[in-house]
Design an enzyme around this catalytic site. Sequence first.
Site, PDB file in Angstrom:
ATOM      1  N   SER A 175      -4.243  53.545  13.680  1.00  0.00           N
ATOM      2  CA  SER A 175      -3.604  54.179  13.022  1.00  0.00           C
ATOM      3  C   SER A 175      -2.893  53.607  11.117  1.00  0.00           C
ATOM      4  O   SER A 175      -3.100  53.743  10.690  1.00  0.00           O
ATOM      5  CB  SER A 175      -3.094  56.120  12.805  1.00  0.00           C
ATOM      6  OG  SER A 175      -3.911  56.803  13.231  1.00  0.00           O
ATOM      7  N   ARG A 193     -20.169  63.682   9.807  1.00  0.00           N
ATOM      8  CA  ARG A 193     -19.075  64.425  10.173  1.00  0.00           C
ATOM      9  C   ARG A 193     -18.328  64.904   8.815  1.00  0.00           C
ATOM     10  O   ARG A 193     -18.873  64.159   7.136  1.00  0.00           O
ATOM     11  CB  ARG A 193     -17.726  63.096   9.993  1.00  0.00           C
ATOM     12  CG  ARG A 193     -18.462  62.903  12.103  1.00  0.00           C
ATOM     13  CD  ARG A 193     -16.816  62.050  11.815  1.00  0.00           C
ATOM     14  NE  ARG A 193     -15.939  62.254  12.056  1.00  0.00           N
ATOM     15  CZ  ARG A 193     -14.481  61.479  13.075  1.00  0.00           C
ATOM     16  NH1 ARG A 193     -14.856  60.436  12.286  1.00  0.00           N
ATOM     17  NH2 ARG A 193     -13.682  62.194  12.949  1.00  0.00           N
ATOM     18  N   ARG A 242     -16.109  66.661  20.616  1.00  0.00           N
ATOM     19  CA  ARG A 242     -15.785  66.475  21.750  1.00  0.00           C
ATOM     20  C   ARG A 242     -15.607  67.841  22.739  1.00  0.00           C
ATOM     21  O   ARG A 242     -14.737  67.767  23.809  1.00  0.00           O
ATOM     22  CB  ARG A 242     -14.126  65.822  21.664  1.00  0.00           C
ATOM     23  CG  ARG A 242     -14.481  64.799  20.934  1.00  0.00           C
ATOM     24  CD  ARG A 242     -12.928  63.199  21.136  1.00  0.00           C
ATOM     25  NE  ARG A 242     -13.102  61.969  20.562  1.00  0.00           N
ATOM     26  CZ  ARG A 242     -12.605  61.489  19.665  1.00  0.00           C
ATOM     27  NH1 ARG A 242     -11.275  62.170  19.801  1.00  0.00           N
ATOM     28  NH2 ARG A 242     -13.036  60.241  19.707  1.00  0.00           N
ATOM     29  N   ASP A 269      -6.163  63.477  20.155  1.00  0.00           N
ATOM     30  CA  ASP A 269      -6.960  62.439  20.249  1.00  0.00           C
ATOM     31  C   ASP A 269      -6.703  61.667  21.864  1.00  0.00           C
ATOM     32  O   ASP A 269      -7.318  61.692  22.019  1.00  0.00           O
ATOM     33  CB  ASP A 269      -6.377  60.622  19.167  1.00  0.00           C
ATOM     34  CG  ASP A 269      -7.101  61.116  18.027  1.00  0.00           C
ATOM     35  OD1 ASP A 269      -7.501  61.541  17.829  1.00  0.00           O
ATOM     36  OD2 ASP A 269      -6.738  60.697  17.125  1.00  0.00           O
ATOM     37  N   ARG A 304      -3.416  51.928   7.757  1.00  0.00           N
ATOM     38  CA  ARG A 304      -2.754  51.878   6.981  1.00  0.00           C
ATOM     39  C   ARG A 304      -1.948  50.664   6.082  1.00  0.00           C
ATOM     40  O   ARG A 304      -1.445  50.414   4.570  1.00  0.00           O
ATOM     41  CB  ARG A 304      -1.634  53.243   7.373  1.00  0.00           C
ATOM     42  CG  ARG A 304      -2.256  54.503   6.769  1.00  0.00           C
ATOM     43  CD  ARG A 304      -1.402  55.295   7.854  1.00  0.00           C
ATOM     44  NE  ARG A 304      -1.754  56.846   8.099  1.00  0.00           N
ATOM     45  CZ  ARG A 304      -2.883  56.937   8.271  1.00  0.00           C
ATOM     46  NH1 ARG A 304      -3.486  56.820  10.109  1.00  0.00           N
ATOM     47  NH2 ARG A 304      -2.956  58.492   8.878  1.00  0.00           N
ATOM     48  N   GLN A 328      -6.004  62.114   8.024  1.00  0.00           N
ATOM     49  CA  GLN A 328      -6.529  61.693   7.480  1.00  0.00           C
ATOM     50  C   GLN A 328      -6.652  62.862   6.170  1.00  0.00           C
ATOM     51  O   GLN A 328      -6.748  61.562   4.723  1.00  0.00           O
ATOM     52  CB  GLN A 328      -7.988  61.886   8.034  1.00  0.00           C
ATOM     53  CG  GLN A 328      -8.591  60.962   9.035  1.00  0.00           C
ATOM     54  CD  GLN A 328      -9.328  61.271   9.670  1.00  0.00           C
ATOM     55  OE1 GLN A 328     -10.071  61.719   9.110  1.00  0.00           O
ATOM     56  NE2 GLN A 328      -9.528  60.047  10.784  1.00  0.00           N
ATOM     57  N   ARG A 356     -13.396  57.556  23.130  1.00  0.00           N
ATOM     58  CA  ARG A 356     -12.730  58.092  24.249  1.00  0.00           C
ATOM     59  C   ARG A 356     -12.931  58.706  24.754  1.00  0.00           C
ATOM     60  O   ARG A 356     -12.717  59.014  25.759  1.00  0.00           O
ATOM     61  CB  ARG A 356     -11.508  58.894  22.828  1.00  0.00           C
ATOM     62  CG  ARG A 356     -11.148  58.318  21.758  1.00  0.00           C
ATOM     63  CD  ARG A 356      -9.704  59.338  21.080  1.00  0.00           C
ATOM     64  NE  ARG A 356      -9.123  58.203  20.183  1.00  0.00           N
ATOM     65  CZ  ARG A 356      -8.981  57.236  20.863  1.00  0.00           C
ATOM     66  NH1 ARG A 356      -7.887  56.129  20.823  1.00  0.00           N
ATOM     67  NH2 ARG A 356      -8.632  56.736  18.942  1.00  0.00           N
TER      68      ARG A 356
HETATM   69  C1  S3P Z   1      -6.355  59.947  12.789  1.00  0.00           C
HETATM   70  C2  S3P Z   1      -5.653  61.483  12.522  1.00  0.00           C
HETATM   71  C3  S3P Z   1      -6.641  62.162  12.818  1.00  0.00           C
HETATM   72  C4  S3P Z   1      -7.233  61.649  14.251  1.00  0.00           C
HETATM   73  C5  S3P Z   1      -7.880  59.886  14.088  1.00  0.00           C
HETATM   74  C6  S3P Z   1      -6.635  59.430  12.961  1.00  0.00           C
HETATM   75  C7  S3P Z   1      -5.476  58.806  11.256  1.00  0.00           C
HETATM   76  O1  S3P Z   1      -7.463  62.957  12.535  1.00  0.00           O
HETATM   77  O2  S3P Z   1      -7.871  61.746  15.275  1.00  0.00           O
HETATM   78  O3  S3P Z   1      -8.456  59.273  15.763  1.00  0.00           O
HETATM   79  O4  S3P Z   1      -4.868  58.460  11.029  1.00  0.00           O
HETATM   80  O5  S3P Z   1      -4.985  59.541   9.700  1.00  0.00           O
HETATM   81  P1  S3P Z   1      -8.210  64.121  11.634  1.00  0.00           P
HETATM   82  O6  S3P Z   1      -6.732  63.555  10.334  1.00  0.00           O
HETATM   83  O7  S3P Z   1      -9.149  64.432  10.945  1.00  0.00           O
HETATM   84  O8  S3P Z   1      -7.416  65.075  12.412  1.00  0.00           O
END
Ligand code: S3P
Length: 444
Positions: A22, A121, A348, A317, A26, A168, A396
């Site tokens: 993550s 998705r 999942r 996750d 960014r 996200q 995962r």
């Molecule tokens: C993430 C947010 C999560 C996570 C993903 C990474 C991120 O997703 O499951 O692996 O980097 O902001 P969601 O925002 O869909 O919960």
Amino acid sequence: MNFKVKKGKGVRGEITIPGDKSISHRSIMCASLAEGKSKIYGFLEGEDCLATKIAFQDMGIKFETNNDEIVVYGSGLYGLKEPKKEINLGNSGTSIRLLSGILSAQKFSSTLIGDESLSSRPMNRIIEPLSLMGANIKSQNSGRPPLEIGKSDMLNSINYDLPIASAQVKSCILFASLYSEGKTIVREKQTTRNHTEIMFKQFGVPLSIRDTDGGRDIEMYSPSNLKSTEIDIPGDFSSAAFFILAALIIPNSNLTIKNVGMNETRTALLNAFQEMGAEIDIINKTGNFEPRADLKVKFSKLKGINLDTKFVPNLIDELPAFFVAAAMSSGSTAVRNAEELRHKESDRLEAMGDVLRSLGVDFNMYHDGMDINGLDNNNELNTYKGGIIESYGDHRIAMSSAIACSLFDQESLVLNTDNVNTSFPTFLEIADQVGLNISLEEHS
Ligand code: S3P
């Protein structure tokens, strides 16, 4: 590829986990939008983060890599160039959702595509708030990618209550707010990972954050620019989770995992494991913006718990690994409030249901979670077995299954494991280093 898994000895020694996924995404996004030269250390060279990096390369950003350092020549908030082709984000939900926030405010149009999993998705969760901000974003496939993003001048700010706990979606809005007029307020009912907020501060974007009852309100104005800086990325807690799991469930384990990201919006798994009786010591805690520590984990006799629903967004996750731990604990474990698992790289909940069924674990499935009926009071594994496990191309699920299968005498096969490269390309190397017996087998 498939993983061939034989019984592993206890995992021992000292390992270092690659950079946080993550934060890596960014860091590329912020450094590309900053003025001048930023440096990134510890970037995760996994397929997902590379998809983000290539997207910015295709929009004119220059990168130089020297060992563990990436130098990014940022072109400022308004310096991106129109990409010559569609932007392909592979398997990466974080790339497509966060990048949509940035691209919605550019003076050029773009098309975002992905692989089969990403193309299934849900994207309405970002299309809705971005449209409220005045973006011109459409799905070509009933709310799923490809996404067509039209050019725009200036976005409006919004005052938005997140309908789902999603970092996200929150981050998509915050990235779009780098370009909006007036004050944006994003409210989350449950706190989700806050890496965007932390990194915006590192790049000099003023934000104000207020804790509310269980959640947070984030307020920001668009800045005049992002100031270049240096970002040091800690190891990914979500990747460490597979080796924490291995150490807890494989007898004779005693493992040290170095430099693990300890941002409290990510580490709820540690609290849950400790409540189950896990022996985990957190040592050498350091770091200002993104804290980090070393973890010492020993084999532990775990017992089942009712997972506190408020933990769920902060271990979302890690739930596949947690389900395996629950199966290897005495008594039963209940997980609810986890419907978001159905919208990840695979469904999942269903995927882990299949894994547990193949291993001979008893469980009940709900729309938003599972009850897992674990071991008897002696923590004996006698009714469980290895076998052939489908990972649904989900990294995962593949790694959680491989650790679970390391417990059994019988050789197991975990199918469709190529996507482990999206988040943890050195998984097999590190597994080998700690004494596990997981190898690659070509598809027949
Ligand atoms: C993430 C947010 C999560 C996570 C993903 C990474 C991120 O997703 O499951 O692996 O980097 O902001 P969601 O925002 O869909 O919960």
